[in-house]
Design a protein around this motif. Structure first.
Motif, PDB file in Angstrom:
ATOM      1  N   UNK A  56     -50.618   5.286 117.821  1.00  0.00           N
ATOM      2  CA  UNK A  56     -51.948   5.098 117.226  1.00  0.00           C
ATOM      3  C   UNK A  56     -51.972   5.461 115.740  1.00  0.00           C
ATOM      4  N   UNK A  57     -50.785   5.564 115.128  1.00  0.00           N
ATOM      5  CA  UNK A  57     -50.623   5.864 113.702  1.00  0.00           C
ATOM      6  C   UNK A  57     -50.850   7.333 113.350  1.00  0.00           C
ATOM      7  N   UNK A  58     -51.160   8.174 114.334  1.00  0.00           N
ATOM      8  CA  UNK A  58     -51.180   9.606 114.044  1.00  0.00           C
ATOM      9  C   UNK A  58     -49.778  10.055 113.654  1.00  0.00           C
ATOM     10  N   UNK A  59     -49.733  11.062 112.782  1.00  0.00           N
ATOM     11  CA  UNK A  59     -48.455  11.600 112.328  1.00  0.00           C
ATOM     12  C   UNK A  59     -48.517  13.124 112.325  1.00  0.00           C
ATOM     13  N   UNK A  60     -47.411  13.739 112.619  1.00  0.00           N
ATOM     14  CA  UNK A  60     -47.283  15.184 112.539  1.00  0.00           C
ATOM     15  C   UNK A  60     -46.047  15.487 111.708  1.00  0.00           C
ATOM     16  N   UNK A  61     -46.154  16.527 110.894  1.00  0.00           N
ATOM     17  CA  UNK A  61     -45.045  16.923 110.025  1.00  0.00           C
ATOM     18  C   UNK A  61     -44.752  18.402 110.177  1.00  0.00           C
ATOM     19  N   UNK A  62     -43.489  18.746 109.968  1.00  0.00           N
ATOM     20  CA  UNK A  62     -43.129  20.152 109.875  1.00  0.00           C
ATOM     21  C   UNK A  62     -43.889  20.778 108.709  1.00  0.00           C
ATOM     22  N   UNK A  63     -44.628  21.856 108.960  1.00  0.00           N
ATOM     23  CA  UNK A  63     -45.402  22.459 107.863  1.00  0.00           C
ATOM     24  C   UNK A  63     -44.544  22.855 106.669  1.00  0.00           C
ATOM     25  N   UNK A  64     -43.327  23.303 106.935  1.00  0.00           N
ATOM     26  CA  UNK A  64     -42.483  23.788 105.831  1.00  0.00           C
ATOM     27  C   UNK A  64     -41.921  22.656 104.983  1.00  0.00           C
ATOM     28  N   UNK A  65     -41.923  21.434 105.503  1.00  0.00           N
ATOM     29  CA  UNK A  65     -41.345  20.295 104.779  1.00  0.00           C
ATOM     30  C   UNK A  65     -42.363  19.196 104.502  1.00  0.00           C
ATOM     31  N   UNK A  66     -43.592  19.428 104.869  1.00  0.00           N
ATOM     32  CA  UNK A  66     -44.609  18.388 104.820  1.00  0.00           C
ATOM     33  C   UNK A  66     -44.736  17.719 103.459  1.00  0.00           C
ATOM     34  N   UNK A  67     -44.619  18.511 102.401  1.00  0.00           N
ATOM     35  CA  UNK A  67     -44.817  17.961 101.061  1.00  0.00           C
ATOM     36  C   UNK A  67     -43.691  16.990 100.666  1.00  0.00           C
ATOM     37  N   UNK A  68     -42.595  17.016 101.375  1.00  0.00           N
ATOM     38  CA  UNK A  68     -41.440  16.193 101.007  1.00  0.00           C
ATOM     39  C   UNK A  68     -41.224  14.998 101.943  1.00  0.00           C
ATOM     40  N   UNK A  69     -41.971  14.942 103.040  1.00  0.00           N
ATOM     41  CA  UNK A  69     -41.704  13.954 104.083  1.00  0.00           C
ATOM     42  C   UNK A  69     -42.784  12.887 104.163  1.00  0.00           C
ATOM     43  N   UNK A  70     -42.329  11.672 104.498  1.00  0.00           N
ATOM     44  CA  UNK A  70     -43.243  10.598 104.857  1.00  0.00           C
ATOM     45  C   UNK A  70     -42.607   9.833 106.016  1.00  0.00           C
ATOM     46  N   UNK A  71     -43.384   9.616 107.068  1.00  0.00           N
ATOM     47  CA  UNK A  71     -42.911   8.839 108.211  1.00  0.00           C
ATOM     48  C   UNK A  71     -43.805   7.613 108.351  1.00  0.00           C
ATOM     49  N   UNK A  72     -43.179   6.470 108.550  1.00  0.00           N
ATOM     50  CA  UNK A  72     -43.923   5.228 108.731  1.00  0.00           C
ATOM     51  C   UNK A  72     -43.295   4.428 109.865  1.00  0.00           C
ATOM     52  N   UNK A  73     -44.055   3.455 110.367  1.00  0.00           N
ATOM     53  CA  UNK A  73     -43.537   2.600 111.415  1.00  0.00           C
ATOM     54  C   UNK A  73     -43.768   1.138 111.091  1.00  0.00           C
ATOM     55  N   UNK A  74     -42.864   0.319 111.576  1.00  0.00           N
ATOM     56  CA  UNK A  74     -43.004  -1.135 111.488  1.00  0.00           C
ATOM     57  C   UNK A  74     -42.849  -1.654 112.915  1.00  0.00           C
ATOM     58  N   UNK A  75     -43.968  -1.846 113.563  1.00  0.00           N
ATOM     59  CA  UNK A  75     -43.961  -2.219 114.973  1.00  0.00           C
ATOM     60  C   UNK A  75     -43.274  -3.564 115.193  1.00  0.00           C
ATOM     61  N   UNK A  76     -43.445  -4.478 114.269  1.00  0.00           N
ATOM     62  CA  UNK A  76     -42.867  -5.813 114.442  1.00  0.00           C
ATOM     63  C   UNK A  76     -41.344  -5.788 114.366  1.00  0.00           C
ATOM     64  N   UNK A  77     -40.816  -4.820 113.619  1.00  0.00           N
ATOM     65  CA  UNK A  77     -39.353  -4.707 113.479  1.00  0.00           C
ATOM     66  C   UNK A  77     -38.758  -3.672 114.413  1.00  0.00           C
ATOM     67  N   UNK A  78     -39.596  -2.970 115.172  1.00  0.00           N
ATOM     68  CA  UNK A  78     -39.132  -1.870 116.024  1.00  0.00           C
ATOM     69  C   UNK A  78     -38.360  -0.836 115.199  1.00  0.00           C
ATOM     70  N   UNK A  79     -38.977  -0.407 114.118  1.00  0.00           N
ATOM     71  CA  UNK A  79     -38.355   0.572 113.236  1.00  0.00           C
ATOM     72  C   UNK A  79     -39.328   1.671 112.840  1.00  0.00           C
ATOM     73  N   UNK A  80     -38.745   2.849 112.636  1.00  0.00           N
ATOM     74  CA  UNK A  80     -39.465   3.974 112.058  1.00  0.00           C
ATOM     75  C   UNK A  80     -38.645   4.459 110.866  1.00  0.00           C
ATOM     76  N   UNK A  81     -39.313   4.688 109.758  1.00  0.00           N
ATOM     77  CA  UNK A  81     -38.640   5.100 108.527  1.00  0.00           C
ATOM     78  C   UNK A  81     -39.099   6.493 108.129  1.00  0.00           C
ATOM     79  N   UNK A  82     -38.125   7.323 107.774  1.00  0.00           N
ATOM     80  CA  UNK A  82     -38.407   8.666 107.257  1.00  0.00           C
ATOM     81  C   UNK A  82     -37.908   8.755 105.826  1.00  0.00           C
ATOM     82  N   UNK A  83     -38.765   9.183 104.935  1.00  0.00           N
ATOM     83  CA  UNK A  83     -38.329   9.468 103.577  1.00  0.00           C
ATOM     84  C   UNK A  83     -38.479  10.957 103.298  1.00  0.00           C
ATOM     85  N   UNK A  84     -37.493  11.497 102.612  1.00  0.00           N
ATOM     86  CA  UNK A  84     -37.498  12.905 102.235  1.00  0.00           C
ATOM     87  C   UNK A  84     -37.155  12.974 100.751  1.00  0.00           C
TER      88      UNK A  84
END
Lengths: 123, 106
Positions: A56-84
């Motif tokens: 449902x597009x909700x996201x949770x992040x590690x509090x200690x790393x939250x400022x450096x992380x982004x998680x996204x999804x591409x449902x059509x490609x069956x992929x999840x991307x993490x950037x740090x």
């Protein structure tokens, strides 16, 4: 059956941004209850959870790393991307993506994992 | 943040032994506690979720118990394939893993 596989660079320089892709099969991230998480493990050390994205597009992040992380999804490609961002040698680790256990109705556990990808941070 | 501790950090046991590993949370986490097994060079494997629910396909010699802050993983009769590192993980608030317990051969 459910499979996940991580991909991305094996070597990044300090201060650079890491982008990892989790490509999965056997489930859809548009199905209620489904989630994909990222967990890392420095050599010889314990597991550390990083982020989790839900159907449902909700996201949770590690509090200690939250400022450096982004998680996204591409449902059509069956992929999840993490950037740090702002990578440091202490971020050297094996990075895993994992499928949220659908049967864990209230909590978050991971029942299928990728093989992991080792990312080394060095100049 | 909720901190997780495990005891012991390592143990030596023999095939057939009953093994108990303890996990403690820094505050109450109800039953939001999971257990994983990890062998060298491999991804973790989910054993127990929600403190006491056995993951599908996991042998019944593995069991979990506890609620609140104190939890245990029990292996009723240790088998050769059970020598590994075991991690607890809470999901009550964010997610955190314990430091691990290494089980090796006596």
């Amino acid at each position: 059956q459910i499979t996940l596989k991580e991909s991305g660079p094996t070597l990044v320089k300090p201060t650079q941004t890491l982008t990892l892709t989790c490509t999965f099969s056997g489930f859809s991230l548009s199905t209620s209850g489904v989630g994909v998480g990222w967990i890392r493990q420095p050599p010889g050390k314990a597991l550390e959870w990083l982020a989790l994205i839900y159907w449902n597009d909700d996201m949770r992040y590690s509090p200690s790393l939250k400022s450096r992380l982004t998680i996204t999804k591409d449902t059509s490609k069956n992929q999840v991307v993490l950037t740090m961002t702002n990578m440091d040698p202490v971020d050297t680790a094996t990075y895993y993506c994992a499928h949220r256990n659908y049967y864990d109705s209230s909590g978050d556990s991971f029942d299928y994992w990728g093989q992991g990808t080792l990312v080394t941070v060095s100049s | 943040d909720i901190q997780m501790t495990q005891s012991p950090s390592s143990l030596s046991a023999s095939v057939g032994d009953r093994v108990t590993i303890t996990c403690r949370a820094s505050q109450s986490i109800s039953s939001y506690l999971n257990w994983y097994q990890q062998k060298p060079g491999k991804a973790p494997k989910l054993l127990i979720y929600a403190a006491s629910s056995l993951q599908s396909g996991v042998p019944s010699r593995f069991s979990g118990s506890g609620s609140g802050t104190d939890f245990t993983l029990t292996i009723s009769s240790l088998q050769p394939e059970d020598f590994a590192t075991y991690y607890c993980q809470q999901s009550y608030s964010a997610l955190t893993f314990g430091p691990g317990t290494k089980v090796d051969i006596k």
